[in-house]
Motif scaffolding. Structure first.
Motif, PDB file in Angstrom:
ATOM      1  N   UNK A  79       4.528 -25.969  10.393  1.00  0.00           N
ATOM      2  CA  UNK A  79       5.111 -25.090  11.408  1.00  0.00           C
ATOM      3  C   UNK A  79       4.163 -25.026  12.600  1.00  0.00           C
ATOM      4  N   UNK A  80       4.709 -24.712  13.757  1.00  0.00           N
ATOM      5  CA  UNK A  80       3.933 -24.740  14.999  1.00  0.00           C
ATOM      6  C   UNK A  80       2.746 -23.778  14.970  1.00  0.00           C
ATOM      7  N   UNK A  81       2.971 -22.529  14.599  1.00  0.00           N
ATOM      8  CA  UNK A  81       1.919 -21.512  14.649  1.00  0.00           C
ATOM      9  C   UNK A  81       0.761 -21.847  13.718  1.00  0.00           C
ATOM     10  N   UNK A  82       1.061 -22.244  12.486  1.00  0.00           N
ATOM     11  CA  UNK A  82       0.006 -22.592  11.532  1.00  0.00           C
ATOM     12  C   UNK A  82      -0.733 -23.849  11.978  1.00  0.00           C
ATOM     13  N   UNK A  83       0.005 -24.846  12.477  1.00  0.00           N
ATOM     14  CA  UNK A  83      -0.611 -26.081  12.944  1.00  0.00           C
ATOM     15  C   UNK A  83      -1.599 -25.793  14.071  1.00  0.00           C
ATOM     16  N   UNK A  84      -1.175 -24.960  15.019  1.00  0.00           N
ATOM     17  CA  UNK A  84      -2.047 -24.606  16.139  1.00  0.00           C
ATOM     18  C   UNK A  84      -3.287 -23.862  15.657  1.00  0.00           C
ATOM     19  N   UNK A  85      -3.118 -22.925  14.721  1.00  0.00           N
ATOM     20  CA  UNK A  85      -4.248 -22.169  14.185  1.00  0.00           C
ATOM     21  C   UNK A  85      -5.228 -23.088  13.462  1.00  0.00           C
ATOM     22  N   UNK A  86      -4.714 -24.054  12.712  1.00  0.00           N
ATOM     23  CA  UNK A  86      -5.571 -25.009  12.005  1.00  0.00           C
ATOM     24  C   UNK A  86      -6.327 -25.876  13.009  1.00  0.00           C
ATOM     25  N   UNK A  87      -5.645 -26.326  14.047  1.00  0.00           N
ATOM     26  CA  UNK A  87      -6.297 -27.146  15.074  1.00  0.00           C
ATOM     27  C   UNK A  87      -7.411 -26.359  15.767  1.00  0.00           C
ATOM     28  N   UNK A  88      -7.150 -25.090  16.091  1.00  0.00           N
ATOM     29  CA  UNK A  88      -8.174 -24.260  16.733  1.00  0.00           C
ATOM     30  C   UNK A  88      -9.381 -24.066  15.818  1.00  0.00           C
ATOM     31  N   UNK A  89      -9.130 -23.756  14.548  1.00  0.00           N
ATOM     32  CA  UNK A  89     -10.224 -23.532  13.602  1.00  0.00           C
ATOM     33  C   UNK A  89     -11.035 -24.806  13.391  1.00  0.00           C
ATOM     34  N   UNK A  90     -10.372 -25.929  13.248  1.00  0.00           N
ATOM     35  CA  UNK A  90     -11.081 -27.204  13.076  1.00  0.00           C
ATOM     36  C   UNK A  90     -11.961 -27.483  14.288  1.00  0.00           C
TER      37      UNK A  90
END
Length: 113
Positions: A79-90
């Motif tokens: 999903x968009x929100x989780x993907x974005x959060x994972x990208x930011x954290x990485x």
């Protein structure tokens, strides 16, 4: 069920049929359908080994590559929100998304490590 028989990198299930009064199983996590049965756990395990050996031999004779369980490639729908959060954290941690996800999975699979 969480336990499997293991042989040559393949996992086999252990199931019981009350209708047939026998144990049976199948080689798990591959595209080919490989099944076996037995009356005792020892016989079931022996038939599992025989099934894997026959499959590998048939693949060799036919010149085809045998299916392997779980290739190591996994596509996730985050999903968009989780993907974005994972990208930011990485990015904050200076690691790839793949490394972050693998690390999270490792922590879940081996919590005491």
């Amino acid at each position: 069920m969480s336990d499997f028989m293991k042989y040559k990198g393949y996992l086999g299930s252990v199931e019981y049929s009350a209708d047939d009064n026998c144990l049976f199983g199948k080689v798990m996590f591959i595209k080919s359908l490989l099944m076996y049965e037995g009356e005792t756990l020892q016989e079931l395990e022996s038939m599992f080994h025989e099934t894997v050996d026959e499959y590998l031999k048939a693949c060799e004779v036919d010149g085809v590559k045998p299916n392997v369980p779980c290739s190591g490639v996994l596509n996730l729908r985050l999903g968009h929100t989780r993907h974005l959060a994972v990208a930011e954290q990485a990015n904050k941690l200076g690691v790839s998304i793949n490394d972050l996800i693998c690390s999270a999975i490792d922590m879940r699979l081996h919590p005491s490590a």
